[in-house]
Design a protein around this motif. Structure first.
Motif, PDB file in Angstrom:
ATOM      1  N   GLY A 310       5.797 -10.492  -8.809  1.00  0.00           N
ATOM      2  CA  GLY A 310       6.611 -10.381  -7.599  1.00  0.00           C
ATOM      3  C   GLY A 310       6.847 -11.707  -6.905  1.00  0.00           C
ATOM      4  O   GLY A 310       7.265 -12.675  -7.495  1.00  0.00           O
ATOM      5  N   LEU A 311       6.570 -11.715  -5.586  1.00  0.00           N
ATOM      6  CA  LEU A 311       6.795 -12.916  -4.767  1.00  0.00           C
ATOM      7  C   LEU A 311       5.425 -13.326  -4.214  1.00  0.00           C
ATOM      8  O   LEU A 311       5.026 -12.860  -3.131  1.00  0.00           O
ATOM      9  CB  LEU A 311       7.751 -12.591  -3.619  1.00  0.00           C
ATOM     10  N   PRO A 312       4.676 -14.146  -4.927  1.00  0.00           N
ATOM     11  CA  PRO A 312       3.271 -14.403  -4.549  1.00  0.00           C
ATOM     12  C   PRO A 312       3.092 -14.935  -3.141  1.00  0.00           C
ATOM     13  O   PRO A 312       2.086 -14.649  -2.499  1.00  0.00           O
ATOM     14  CB  PRO A 312       2.813 -15.457  -5.564  1.00  0.00           C
ATOM     15  N   THR A 313       4.048 -15.749  -2.659  1.00  0.00           N
ATOM     16  CA  THR A 313       3.801 -16.375  -1.351  1.00  0.00           C
ATOM     17  C   THR A 313       4.638 -15.723  -0.247  1.00  0.00           C
ATOM     18  O   THR A 313       4.759 -16.268   0.838  1.00  0.00           O
ATOM     19  CB  THR A 313       4.157 -17.878  -1.410  1.00  0.00           C
ATOM     20  N   LYS A 314       5.225 -14.571  -0.547  1.00  0.00           N
ATOM     21  CA  LYS A 314       6.095 -13.936   0.457  1.00  0.00           C
ATOM     22  C   LYS A 314       5.472 -12.667   1.031  1.00  0.00           C
ATOM     23  O   LYS A 314       4.529 -12.116   0.466  1.00  0.00           O
ATOM     24  CB  LYS A 314       7.468 -13.602  -0.157  1.00  0.00           C
ATOM     25  N   HIS A 315       6.044 -12.219   2.136  1.00  0.00           N
ATOM     26  CA  HIS A 315       5.480 -11.122   2.925  1.00  0.00           C
ATOM     27  C   HIS A 315       5.995  -9.761   2.465  1.00  0.00           C
ATOM     28  O   HIS A 315       7.193  -9.621   2.156  1.00  0.00           O
ATOM     29  CB  HIS A 315       5.898 -11.354   4.387  1.00  0.00           C
ATOM     30  N   GLU A 316       5.164  -8.750   2.475  1.00  0.00           N
ATOM     31  CA  GLU A 316       5.603  -7.379   2.211  1.00  0.00           C
ATOM     32  C   GLU A 316       4.466  -6.428   2.622  1.00  0.00           C
ATOM     33  O   GLU A 316       3.298  -6.848   2.696  1.00  0.00           O
ATOM     34  CB  GLU A 316       5.939  -7.191   0.725  1.00  0.00           C
ATOM     35  N   GLN A 317       4.835  -5.186   2.892  1.00  0.00           N
ATOM     36  CA  GLN A 317       3.845  -4.134   3.182  1.00  0.00           C
ATOM     37  C   GLN A 317       4.090  -3.012   2.175  1.00  0.00           C
ATOM     38  O   GLN A 317       4.546  -1.945   2.521  1.00  0.00           O
ATOM     39  CB  GLN A 317       4.080  -3.528   4.571  1.00  0.00           C
ATOM     40  N   SER A 318       3.850  -3.325   0.878  1.00  0.00           N
ATOM     41  CA  SER A 318       4.312  -2.376  -0.132  1.00  0.00           C
ATOM     42  C   SER A 318       3.197  -1.855  -1.026  1.00  0.00           C
ATOM     43  O   SER A 318       3.451  -1.334  -2.107  1.00  0.00           O
ATOM     44  CB  SER A 318       5.373  -3.071  -1.004  1.00  0.00           C
ATOM     45  N   ASP A 319       1.948  -1.989  -0.568  1.00  0.00           N
ATOM     46  CA  ASP A 319       0.823  -1.492  -1.373  1.00  0.00           C
ATOM     47  C   ASP A 319       0.228  -0.210  -0.796  1.00  0.00           C
ATOM     48  O   ASP A 319      -0.842   0.226  -1.227  1.00  0.00           O
ATOM     49  CB  ASP A 319      -0.294  -2.550  -1.455  1.00  0.00           C
ATOM     50  N   LEU A 320       0.923   0.419   0.167  1.00  0.00           N
ATOM     51  CA  LEU A 320       0.313   1.587   0.815  1.00  0.00           C
ATOM     52  C   LEU A 320       0.148   2.743  -0.167  1.00  0.00           C
ATOM     53  O   LEU A 320      -0.903   3.382  -0.234  1.00  0.00           O
ATOM     54  CB  LEU A 320       1.153   2.026   2.015  1.00  0.00           C
ATOM     55  N   PHE A 321       1.167   3.015  -0.956  1.00  0.00           N
ATOM     56  CA  PHE A 321       1.052   4.092  -1.962  1.00  0.00           C
ATOM     57  C   PHE A 321      -0.143   3.824  -2.878  1.00  0.00           C
ATOM     58  O   PHE A 321      -0.954   4.711  -3.143  1.00  0.00           O
ATOM     59  CB  PHE A 321       2.323   4.166  -2.817  1.00  0.00           C
ATOM     60  N   LEU A 322      -0.266   2.598  -3.347  1.00  0.00           N
ATOM     61  CA  LEU A 322      -1.368   2.251  -4.254  1.00  0.00           C
ATOM     62  C   LEU A 322      -2.704   2.382  -3.535  1.00  0.00           C
ATOM     63  O   LEU A 322      -3.662   2.942  -4.068  1.00  0.00           O
ATOM     64  CB  LEU A 322      -1.195   0.823  -4.770  1.00  0.00           C
ATOM     65  N   ALA A 323      -2.736   1.910  -2.291  1.00  0.00           N
ATOM     66  CA  ALA A 323      -4.012   1.933  -1.537  1.00  0.00           C
ATOM     67  C   ALA A 323      -4.488   3.364  -1.336  1.00  0.00           C
ATOM     68  O   ALA A 323      -5.687   3.643  -1.425  1.00  0.00           O
ATOM     69  CB  ALA A 323      -3.826   1.231  -0.194  1.00  0.00           C
ATOM     70  N   ILE A 324      -3.541   4.284  -1.091  1.00  0.00           N
ATOM     71  CA  ILE A 324      -3.937   5.665  -0.813  1.00  0.00           C
ATOM     72  C   ILE A 324      -4.188   6.438  -2.106  1.00  0.00           C
ATOM     73  O   ILE A 324      -5.134   7.212  -2.212  1.00  0.00           O
ATOM     74  CB  ILE A 324      -2.845   6.391   0.013  1.00  0.00           C
TER      75      ILE A 324
END
Ligand code: COA
Length: 573
Positions: A310-324
């Protein structure tokens, strides 16, 4: 516009990685915080190890700051690339300080205040090209009233390890920058406000604050594999954990690091790992193991642009599905997310307390912008935190590690406890920890493991509601997006809108009733989040009667208050 003291000033510094952009931003931040101002910084690193565009944005105010702001008021461009990347944001009324003569000739848009400073030339004339950034910093201090005493202090402290000559050379460059700027006529209205008073604060990054929170929580064992943007958590822990006899391992990969953490927990230790999305993917199986064997562990996920590398140094909040949901089977866990640097300290302690009490994995979600964002927080006092220890067997009677209890929580026994011998296994097992394949047992044990989680909502602070009474629109936000929404709602209220905010930090198990109660007071719901699918909105729609409208972006940058304000206006229009 002359002489308007702007209480809230945003300076963006851009240049090539290696030119010392980050240092200038850090020094200005430290100087403002020392002077008693609030600071909130945001920076981007190039994906290349050397070169590439580095940017540091520091917002400073005499008021409390919740986010890094919409865009900048002042741009300091070290080179043409930085100018090109930011030219579109040079609105009338903004100011630019730029390297001239440099590798570019800017076409300054009308209404923009321009200050050419020979940063490269002056530093070369001084025989210290490295100090180009300090010439720039000197110019900024004169033009925008940044305390030069504080800057000198910070510079001297930060460069001390590089030797006297480097310190002196850079102090001279700072002075040279001040001279050059003093020769220019200040025409813009921007200046840093005068703080009320000095305060006992510390300026920390989100990642360092998580490390500090873990130490306050009683961290004994830490294992991780380096990955952008989580690595600084490990670096901070590595510096401080050994001082108290704790152990840190840099594992060969994330499967090893989570396995070592779960093993240390079996040995009775408070254990944590930190990673980012790609690493969390690799940890899924062990998260299931920790849930099945009911072993406490804390997993920090500093989210970045995904999927895959992906974008190693960029911002996102896209791991919620994985976290849950990350793990096969019904593998429960607790998921918390942090809003700001203060949360990074406080909620890391909460994460450990919940892991110990509920004997399961607790995931703490941070994100790319918060990881390296620095903010001032009151000097942390470890004594103000209440720490929870796991329930341990009292040594009486027959020991059953997985005894069925009303709240689902069974006593643990550290290895070596007389009579406390037991197996912690990923196989389905009976109350004694021995393998069992009967249907009745699996039903009973799953019910037990999930029954534990019913108590979690009572062990975390109620979800914060921002605003009173009925509202035309309620904005639900999570992670660092919350700070942006706070300011957006402040602006909307000034415009007369009836708006409320809802800021959950516990995302799984979801505090359903509190969502329902909030939703009942709003005509509409909006849920902004930095991911493509609208992950929390999906979860809310699945687990509550609410139907929030998703507002998603995934450009690698966080929301700005203006984006939320515009969206709310659009929805209510
Ligand atoms: N005189 C002497 N030394 C100076 C100086 C000056 N005027 N200005 C800065 N420096 C030093 C800094 O102290 C720092 O030294 P250190 O490495 O010993 O701490 C070094 O020069 C870099 O300066 P800094 O201001 O911290 O960074 P920068 O603005 O030059 O940007 C980075 C460089 C941070 C982008 C680059 O070093 C980096 O980290 N690249 C990797 C990015 C990355 O991780 N990509 C993802 C890979 S998956």
């Amino acid at each position: 516009m002359q002489g308007i003291t702007k209480n809230d000033l945003i300076i963006r510094i851009g240049g090539e990685g290696g030119e010392g952009v980050i240092s200038v931003g850090d020094f200005i931040t430290q100087a403002c915080a020392r002077a008693g101002l609030d600071v909130y910084t945001f920076k981007t690193f190039p994906a290349e190890i050397k070169g590439g565009y580095a940017m540091y944005q520091v917002r400073t105010s005499t008021e409390h700051l919740y986010n890094q702001g919409d865009t900048f008021d002042v741009l300091c461009a070290f080179n043409g690339d930085a100018y090109d990347k930011n030219r579109a944001f040079l609105k009338p009324g903004t100011a630019i300080v730029y390297d001239s003569p440099g590798d570019f000739t800017p076409d300054i848009p009308p209404g923009v205040y321009a200050y050419p400073i020979p940063m490269t030339q002056a530093s070369k004339e001084m025989g210290n090209p490295r100090a180009k950034n300090m010439v720039a910093m000197g110019a900024l201090s004169v033009l925008f009233n940044i305390s030069v005493e504080s800057l000198r202090e910070v510079l001297t402290t930060k460069f001390a390890r590089k030797g006297e000559a480097v310190v002196k050379g850079n102090l001279d460059a700072l002075e040279r920058g001040r001279e050059l700027a003093s020769a220019l006529k200040k025409t813009d209205p921007w200046t840093i406000g005068t703080p009320k008073s000095k305060r006992d604060v510390i300026v920390m990054s989100g990642n360092n604050a998580i490390g500090l929170g873990a130490l306050i929580a009683g961290l004994d064992f830490f294992s991780a594999y380096p990955i952008t943007p989580a690595t600084e958590v490990a670096i901070y822990v590595a510096k401080h954990l050994p001082k108290r006899g704790g152990t840190l391992i840099q594992a060969e990969d994330e499967i090893a690091s989570i396995s070592q953490v779960v093993g240390a927990s079996y040995a009775g230790k408070k254990a944590m790992t930190s990673t980012s999305g790609p690493g969390l993917s690799l940890m899924s199986e062990m998260l299931g193991m920790a849930f099945m064997s009911e072993l406490p562990c804390v997993v920090v996920d500093v989210q970045r642009g995904g999927p895959s590398t992906g974008l190693p140094t960029k911002h996102e909040q896209s791991d919620l599905f994985l976290a849950i949901h990350g793990a096969h089977g019904d593998a429960g866990r607790i998921v918390l997310s942090v809003e700001n640097v203060q949360d990074c300290i406080d909620l890391t302690v909460v994460a450990f307390n919940l892991a110990e009490k509920y004997q399961c994995p607790v995931l703490l979600l941070s994100d790319g912008s918060l990881a390296s964002s620095t903010q001032n927080v009151p000097y942390p006092n470890p004594d103000k935190y209440v720490l929870v220890e796991r329930k341990r067997w009292n040594g009486e009677g027959e020991y059953q590690r997985y005894k069925l209890t009303d709240d689902g929580i069974s006593p643990m026994a550290d290895p070596g406890t007389p009579g406390g011998i037991h197996i912690a296994t990923g196989l389905e097992h009976n109350e004694n920890g021995l393998p069992s394949y009967t249907s009745a047992n699996h039903e009973a044990m799953q019910a037990k493991r999930f029954r534990k989680l019913e108590g979690v909502v009572n062990d975390v602070a109620p979800v914060e509601v921002d605003g009173e009474g009925a509202a035309d629109i309620g904005v639900i936000a999570w992670g660092s997006t919350i700070g942006v929404v706070r300011e957006a709602l402040q602006r909307l209220r000034v415009e007369g809108y009836k708006v409320k905010g809802f800021y959950p930090k516990l995302l799984h198990p979801l505090p359903v009733q509190q969502f329902e109660d909030f939703g009942a007071t709003c005509k509409r719901l909006l849920l902004p989040e930095v991911n493509f699918q609208g992950q929390l909105a999906h979860i809310v729609r699945a687990e509550t009667s609410l139907r929030p409208q998703s507002y998603t972006i995934c450009g690698g940058m966080p929301f700005t208050p203006e984006m939320i304000v515009n969206k709310v206006r659009e929805v209510l229009a």
